[in-house]
Design a protein around this motif. Structure first.
Motif, mmCIF file in Angstrom:
data_model
loop_
_atom_site.group_PDB
_atom_site.id
_atom_site.type_symbol
_atom_site.label_atom_id
_atom_site.label_comp_id
_atom_site.label_asym_id
_atom_site.label_seq_id
_atom_site.Cartn_x
_atom_site.Cartn_y
_atom_site.Cartn_z
ATOM 1 N N ARG A 164 66.101 70.961 23.385
ATOM 2 C CA ARG A 164 67.318 71.136 22.593
ATOM 3 C C ARG A 164 68.097 72.364 23.029
ATOM 4 O O ARG A 164 69.274 72.499 22.751
ATOM 5 N N ASN A 165 67.445 73.291 23.722
ATOM 6 C CA ASN A 165 68.140 74.481 24.191
ATOM 7 C C ASN A 165 69.109 74.187 25.329
ATOM 8 O O ASN A 165 69.839 75.070 25.761
ATOM 9 N N LYS A 166 69.091 72.971 25.871
ATOM 10 C CA LYS A 166 69.927 72.648 27.018
ATOM 11 C C LYS A 166 70.991 71.604 26.697
ATOM 12 O O LYS A 166 71.666 71.109 27.589
ATOM 13 N N LEU A 167 71.133 71.234 25.420
ATOM 14 C CA LEU A 167 72.109 70.213 25.056
ATOM 15 C C LEU A 167 73.533 70.761 25.173
ATOM 16 O O LEU A 167 73.771 71.952 24.955
ATOM 17 N N PRO A 168 74.518 69.894 25.498
ATOM 18 C CA PRO A 168 75.906 70.336 25.685
ATOM 19 C C PRO A 168 76.498 71.061 24.495
ATOM 20 O O PRO A 168 77.356 71.925 24.668
ATOM 21 N N ILE A 169 76.046 70.731 23.299
ATOM 22 C CA ILE A 169 76.604 71.355 22.096
ATOM 23 C C ILE A 169 76.429 72.873 22.096
ATOM 24 O O ILE A 169 77.218 73.610 21.499
ATOM 25 N N LEU A 170 75.418 73.375 22.804
ATOM 26 C CA LEU A 170 75.138 74.810 22.783
ATOM 27 C C LEU A 170 76.272 75.624 23.381
ATOM 28 O O LEU A 170 76.548 76.742 22.946
ATOM 29 N N ASN A 171 76.942 75.090 24.386
ATOM 30 C CA ASN A 171 78.082 75.791 24.968
ATOM 31 C C ASN A 171 79.219 75.926 23.964
ATOM 32 O O ASN A 171 80.046 76.831 24.076
ATOM 33 N N SER A 172 79.231 75.018 22.985
ATOM 34 C CA SER A 172 80.302 75.022 21.984
ATOM 35 C C SER A 172 80.001 75.958 20.823
ATOM 36 O O SER A 172 80.899 76.631 20.310
#
Length: 442
Positions: free
Chosen positions: A125-133
């Motif tokens: 989960r630390n690499k999901l695209p949402i994290l950049n947001s």
């Protein structure tokens, strides 16, 4: 930071940042949006009809349970405050949020794609695209926060711990994802875990990966459950002469839809029986398509459908016990409040996937469980725990009516109702222990 997706929240963003610097317990989660309710709390113009982006009821309900426990009887910003950076994502990155929810819903409602979700969980989960947001608003909110932060999401906890913030990370399931342990050697990162076995698993996985985790930073608290749900168990009066009250629930993304469809198809016709054995309620959460499903099946089976979509001063009266009641609201705060007020105090049985929010809550509310298909190993572990306690059985989807009849005939339902009232304090006092842990680090 660039302009927010919802420009009205710009003022809220600044106020949240300010409150977090002075509140005793700053709390963060990543569950989705609840922007309209934030506006309401700040006295800004808001509306009650737009649909929230929701990734998880669990991450919201557990975090809000901590807020209400810290507040007491009334809102008190000095005692605690909850933020979710998803509310404050920039307009340029908003598509990442909506896309994440859409993908989640497709995975949640399509059993054949379950293997794809497993790959995502393995990927981390630390690499999901949402994290950049969510990272820019998260950093802005907590930049000048120096007191211990209570966290209900892996990614947010890891980001803040790396910055040197004191973080109390709640591992929300009796299962430890390796993502939780990436920074476990940091002395400023503490963990609250489900039980002794979960603590052992955390220590074992950390050491196996060469991470030095001090056992004193792993505190066994039990699961985080809203006190109002626990209070509901005190109202339970099981009466074998009256119809069994069955609450069927979905999750934040609309999980187990095909199973719920099949169960409703079988249970709805029983409401016409002369000796009615069941009363039915469906928790649709923020999912309008579940409301539509209930209404369509109700029409097909000539069953009246009542939709509770707002919080009334008194519990709405069901004139016809042979009706289907649906609990729904397009926004997660109100959907959760409706479930707590009208669902758990009413139900004898909860039909749900064995998730870290709904299964804990059901058992704490004094309900036995009929479990739908788990979503991962963590839910299989929850299912096993409650199965061993004699308060859960796996749903026989194709013959659910027959299953309820047999469970009643062999006395299992009665024994489960007795067993659920004997739950150990570990399963009821988690949120108070978590709050105590945070305060001890202040």
């Amino acid at each position: 930071m660039s302009s927010l997706h919802d420009k009205t929240l710009t003022a809220v963003f600044a106020k949240d940042r300010q409150i977090l610097q002075s509140t005793r317990i700053p709390i963060v989660t990543v569950s989705g949006t609840f922007g309209e309710d934030l506006k309401k709390w700040y006295g800004l113009k808001n509306e009650n009809i737009s649909t929230d982006i929701v990734f998880s009821r669990a991450h919201f309900s557990m975090a809000y349970a901590a807020v209400t426990a810290a507040w007491g009887e009334e809102i008190n910003q000095k005692k605690a405050w909850l933020v979710d950076p998803t509310n404050f994502v920039s307009s340029q990155k908003w598509r990442n949020i909506t896309m994440t929810e859409q993908i989640g819903k497709i995975l949640a409602r399509t059993p054949i794609l379950k293997t794809l979700k497993d790959l995502i969980d393995k990927f981390g989960r630390n690499k999901l695209p949402i994290l950049n947001s969510i990272t820019p608003p998260l950093l802005y909110l907590f930049e000048d926060v120096h007191q211990p932060i209570l966290c209900f999401h892996i990614a947010a906890g890891n980001i803040l711990a790396q910055l040197g913030k004191t973080v109390v990370q709640v591992i929300t399931d009796p299962h430890v994802r390796e993502d939780y342990l990436i920074h476990a050697s940091l002395p400023n990162l503490h963990y609250c875990v489900f039980d002794e076995e979960t603590k052992f698993e955390a220590l074992e996985k950390a050491f196996m990966n060469g991470v030095d985790l001090d056992p004193d930073r792993v505190i066994v608290t039990g699961p985080p459950i809203d006190q109002r749900i626990i209070d509901a168990r005190k109202q339970k009066k099981y009466d074998t002469k009256k119809p069994l009250k069955i609450l069927i629930t979905t999750g934040g993304l609309g999980t187990n839809k095909s199973e719920i469809h099949d169960i409703l198809e079988q249970l709805l016709p029983t409401l016409h029986h002369k000796e009615q054995k069941y009363e039915l309620m469906l928790y649709a959460g923020t999912q309008k398509d579940f409301v539509d499903l209930g209404k369509r099946l109700g029409k097909e089976h000539r069953v009246k459908v009542n939709v509770i979509d707002k919080i009334a001063a008194d519990s709405p009266k069901q004139n016809n016990t042979n009706s289907l009641t649906i609990l729904y609201h397009p926004q997660i705060f109100d959907a959760n409040e409706i479930l707590i007020k009208y669902g758990f105090p009413w139900a004898d049985c909860v039909v749900t996937k064995p998730s870290g929010d709904m299964a804990y809550d059901a058992a704490a509310a004094g309900c036995f469980l009929i479990t739908l298909k788990p979503w991962g190993v963590w839910e299989e572990r929850i299912e096993e725990i409650f199965w061993q306690k004699g308060i859960a059985r796996k749903a026989e989807i194709d013959k659910i009516v027959r299953q309820f009849e047999i469970l009643e005939r062999i006395g299992w339902i009665k024994s489960a109702q007795e067993a659920v009232q004997e739950l150990e304090p570990l399963y009821l006092n988690g949120i108070s222990k978590i709050i105590k842990t945070v305060k001890s680090l202040t």
